[in-house]
Scaffold this active site. Structure first.
Site, short mmCIF file in Angstrom:
data_model
loop_
_atom_site.label_atom_id
_atom_site.label_comp_id
_atom_site.label_asym_id
_atom_site.label_seq_id
_atom_site.Cartn_x
_atom_site.Cartn_y
_atom_site.Cartn_z
N TRP A 148 0.84 -1.21 0.00
CA TRP A 148 0.00 0.00 0.00
C TRP A 148 0.87 1.26 0.00
CZ3 TRP A 148 -1.87 2.62 5.00
CH2 TRP A 148 -0.95 2.43 6.04
N ASP A 149 2.17 1.09 0.24
CA ASP A 149 3.12 2.21 0.24
C ASP A 149 2.96 3.07 -1.02
OD1 ASP A 149 3.93 0.08 1.93
OD2 ASP A 149 6.00 0.75 1.94
N GLU B 157 0.68 -3.06 12.73
CA GLU B 157 0.69 -4.51 12.54
C GLU B 157 0.93 -5.30 13.81
OE1 GLU B 157 3.73 -4.42 9.53
OE2 GLU B 157 2.25 -4.57 7.92
O1 IFM Z 1 3.64 -1.51 4.00
C1 IFM Z 1 4.53 -1.48 5.06
C2 IFM Z 1 3.79 -1.81 6.34
O2 IFM Z 1 2.79 -0.86 6.59
C3 IFM Z 1 4.74 -1.84 7.49
N1 IFM Z 1 5.80 -2.80 7.25
C4 IFM Z 1 6.55 -2.50 6.05
C5 IFM Z 1 5.64 -2.46 4.84
C6 IFM Z 1 6.46 -2.12 3.58
O3 IFM Z 1 7.02 -0.85 3.68
#
Ligand code: IFM
Length: 733
Positions: A330-331, A472
């Site tokens: 989603w980045d 997360e």
């Molecule tokens: O998309 C991100 C997630 O929100 C957090 N861990 C790393 C991922 C990739 O940058």
């Protein structure tokens, strides 16, 4: 004068991984880690190609690292001079981040005097398949020098080896001969060709060291004190994905580059960079550090932008290696997209087309879990394949894979896709992306959330249960506010899009528009969105998910102090943060940032103040969201350190490199995008209102003015800010 050069003086072997990221060069197709030319696999050199993945056995599917065509080292009077083996008298690395040119200069002491090796390299922005290098060798004595340069086929892999049937050949079409390595990927058999040639006035011999998987040119020369010997080198890379004749195309390109010469090709490359900066440079007055950090961030985004195609996205670690499986998260939509929408709308379209073109993968993923619609891959590779495994973290204590739920429960990814497509349309006015496929994508995103909704028997509302939000560390929670609000956004967006598509004739065949408009509208209306609390001590704060406020309320230091191992994972069933209110990254704050107009300033502030001390900022995505929300509550000075943290994510480093025992280091393009958003949308206060560009600056103390260009609805504007005053003029007027 803006500073466009970064440099690293001195040599520390242990910095190899970090500098590999910081000094990365790329052209959107090729990414070359900023490692030294003599480095072999153990020092993590890598040349990455966008969009080419491979899987070996049960290992993770990841991008391939190419045979290293930049490999080079020096011999003087029969002795090898290279790092780290031979300590230098001095050593410096540079990156011209205006033009994507990497440089190094190393001086060694030899028994007969000092010898200096200077190198330059660039991944051509003009010819996407071309890498140019130039070496300058000088000594203060008549040194008997050999430069060994060629292609190292012994590549570093996390889950390889990915390259099979490696064939090393020499050919003689170009003076000095070409080196040609042909190979193919393991899984899909994609042909890969790496070719190399050099231009040197010195005597040249081809030396194959096949046992060590290296094919090298050996250039012999005798230095004259006070003079430099100059050697140019070209590397051309082609794959069977882009050409039926990769070998021919690669050698043809070598010939062209060889006859043009380094200066000509370098000039063409630099002109391409200048064109990019014409639309994207951000001038920040009064604060050189901020100015350099922002433009360095944009350098990284430019270096990994897929301009060579019309449908591809950007991996979370850019083109800096195989970490995070080279996958798209989603980045892209939530952190990087705005930069492209505002400075290079064609690339923004390419990013969103990738999502539209990978819809089938998302539909298949939804079906595999028993849902309808499109459940986009958490870690997307080609075709929308989800590279995220059910065991994405390795437990540091047992060495066993831990069950994680990123793949199956981080359902907010689908809303990011709908949001990205519609944000693109809102800013560019380009509705052609909402053709039949585009409209179908929005509908399938909404259908996914529609199929996720649950209605508790005793309540007159819909809920979304068993999810992971942006934070997360707390898994399988109910009614994560961010997720629910984004689902509501998607459902409402689908209602609008269906209405317009009905008029335009772009609805999918046989689609019952009235029925689904009603379904989506009802779902959106009844979907539960947590509201600001009136609990004593938490007035105005929105609970991140059901029951979050009942978790242990402790400090970050306390939780950090409970770690038994520095690389221990903080989330999951037994993670130190899981049963506390300590969160990994901006969650409610991300939501409020997107929907700030729905809340008063007191509520926005209450949430910023509550969540920030409870946030570990364990993801590089986090700081930027806090920075932007601080701007929205009129506190640019509070935003500033968070903004700098984002802008310096790669310039300074220091981010997390491990999730359990899994290496997650690499560049941080989402943080780079967040730095841009904070500067432009936060400090400068740029927004689009009813199709019009608006600017409402609120600068932090250190910044006195800003200048930049910004596209809105097909027109490029120049924005000039001087203190609190802003001027917007269409470019060319
Ligand atoms: O998309 C991100 C997630 O929100 C957090 N861990 C790393 C991922 C990739 O940058």
């Amino acid at each position: 004068m803006a500073n466009w050069m970064i440099r690293e003086k001195g040599y520390q072997e242990s910095d190899a991984a970090t500098l590999g990221n910081r000094y990365l060069i790329g052209n959107g197709y090729i990414g070359i880690r900023g490692t030294l030319e003599e480095y072999e696999a153990d020092h993590l050199p890598a040349i990455n190609l966008a969009g080419i993945y491979d899987r070996v056995g049960e290992g993770w599917r990841e991008p391939i690292n190419l045979p290293n065509g930049c490999f080079t080292y020096l011999k003087v009077d029969e002795d090898i001079y290279r790092l780290p083996e031979r300590e230098p008298v001095s050593h410096e690395m540079t990156l011209d981040h205006r033009h994507g040119v990497f440089g190094r200069e190393t001086v060694w002491h030899t028994p007969r005097g000092n010898i200096t090796l200077k190198t330059e390299r660039f991944a051509s922005m003009h010819e996407k398949n071309l890498i140019g290098m130039r070496f300058r060798i000088s000594a203060d004595f008549h040194a008997d020098v050999e430069l060994l340069t060629g292609i190292d086929c012994d590549v570093w892999d996390l889950n390889g080896p990915h390259l099979e049937d490696i064939l090393m050949e020499e050919s003689g079409d170009i003076a000095g001969g070409e080196l040609i390595v042909s190979t193919h990927t393991h899984e899909a058999g994609i042909p890969i060709v790496v070719t190399e040639c050099i231009h040197s006035d010195a005597s040249v011999e081809i030396k194959s060291k096949r046992k060590e998987m290296k094919l090298l040119h050996r250039i012999c020369l005798i230095t004259k004190p006070g003079e430099s010997a100059v050697i140019e080198k070209w590397v051309a890379v082609y794959t069977g994905k882009e050409s039926y004749e990769p070998r021919k195309e690669a050698t043809d390109l070598l010939k062209r580059a060889y006859s043009d010469g380094f200066e000509t090709q370098l000039k063409l490359h630099m002109e391409c960079w200048e064109k990019l900066w014409k639309h994207s440079e951000v001038v920040i007055k009064g604060d050189e550090i901020a100015e350099q950090a922002v433009n360095y961030s944009l350098y990284h985004l430019h270096s990994i932008a897929p301009r060579h195609t019309q449908s591809l996205s950007i991996p979370a670690r850019g083109l800096s290696g195989q970490t995070y499986k080279g996958a798209v998260f989603w980045d892209t939509e939530m952190f990087m997209l705005d930069f492209f929408i505002m400075t290079d709308p064609a690339t923004a379209r390419t990013l969103m087309k990738y999502r539209i073109d990978t819809l089938e993968g998302a539909i298949a993923k939804a079906a595999s879990y028993g849902y309808e619609g499109a459940f986009y891959a958490w870690e997307s590779q080609e075709g929308g394949y989800d590279a995220c495994s059910d065991y994405n973290v390795t437990d540091v204590f047992t060495g066993r894979p831990m069950r994680t739920f990123f793949r199956d429960k981080q359902v907010h990814i689908t809303a990011a896709v709908a949001y990205g497509i519609l944000r693109y349309v809102e800013w560019t006015g380009d509705k052609t992306i909402l053709d039949k496929d585009g409209v179908r994508t929005i509908i399938e995103c909404a259908r996914f959330y529609h199929s996720l909704l649950l209605k508790p028997v005793e309540k007159y509302r819909y809920e979304i249960r068993d999810v992971i939000g942006p934070d997360e560390y707390h898994e399988r929670v109910n009614n994560n506010g961010y997720t629910n609000r984004m689902a509501k956004y998607t459902l409402e967006a689908a209602v609008r899009v269906i209405g317009e598509a009905n008029v335009e004739g772009t609805l999918p065949e046989g689609f019952d528009a009235d029925e689904w408009k009603k379904n989506f509208a009802v779902a959106a209306e009844r979907l539960y969105i947590p509201t600001p609390s009136n609990r004593p001590g938490k007035e105005g704060v929105i609970e991140q998910f059901d029951g979050y406020f009942d978790l242990e309320d402790t400090t970050l230091d306390e939780v950090r102090g409970r770690l038994l191992h520095e690389k221990e994972y903080w989330g999951g069933a037994y993670g130190v943060a899981s049963h506390t209110q300590i969160i990994k990254q901006a969650d409610v704050v991300t939501w409020l940032n997107l929907f700030d107009r729905e809340y008063d300033i007191q509520t926005l502030r209450a949430n910023w103040d509550y969540y920030e001390p409870r946030t570990e900022h364990g993801s590089s995505l986090s700081a930027g969201m806090y920075a932007m929300l601080a701007c929205k509550i009129g506190e640019p000075d509070k935003a500033y350190p968070f903004f700098l943290k984002s802008a310096m994510a790669d310039l300074k480093g220091g981010g997390k490199e491990w999730a359990g025992l899994v290496y997650i280091g690499g560049t941080h393009p989402a943080a780079a995008g967040a730095a841009y958003m904070t500067a432009i949308e936060g400090f400068a206060g740029v927004s689009v209102v009813d199709g019009e560009l608006k600017v409402r600056p609120s600068l932090p103390r250190s910044i006195t003015g800003m200048e930049f260009n910004c596209y809105c609805r097909g027109v490029e504007y120049k924005v000039s800010i001087d203190g609190g005053n802003a001027e917007i003029t269409p470019v060319g007027s």
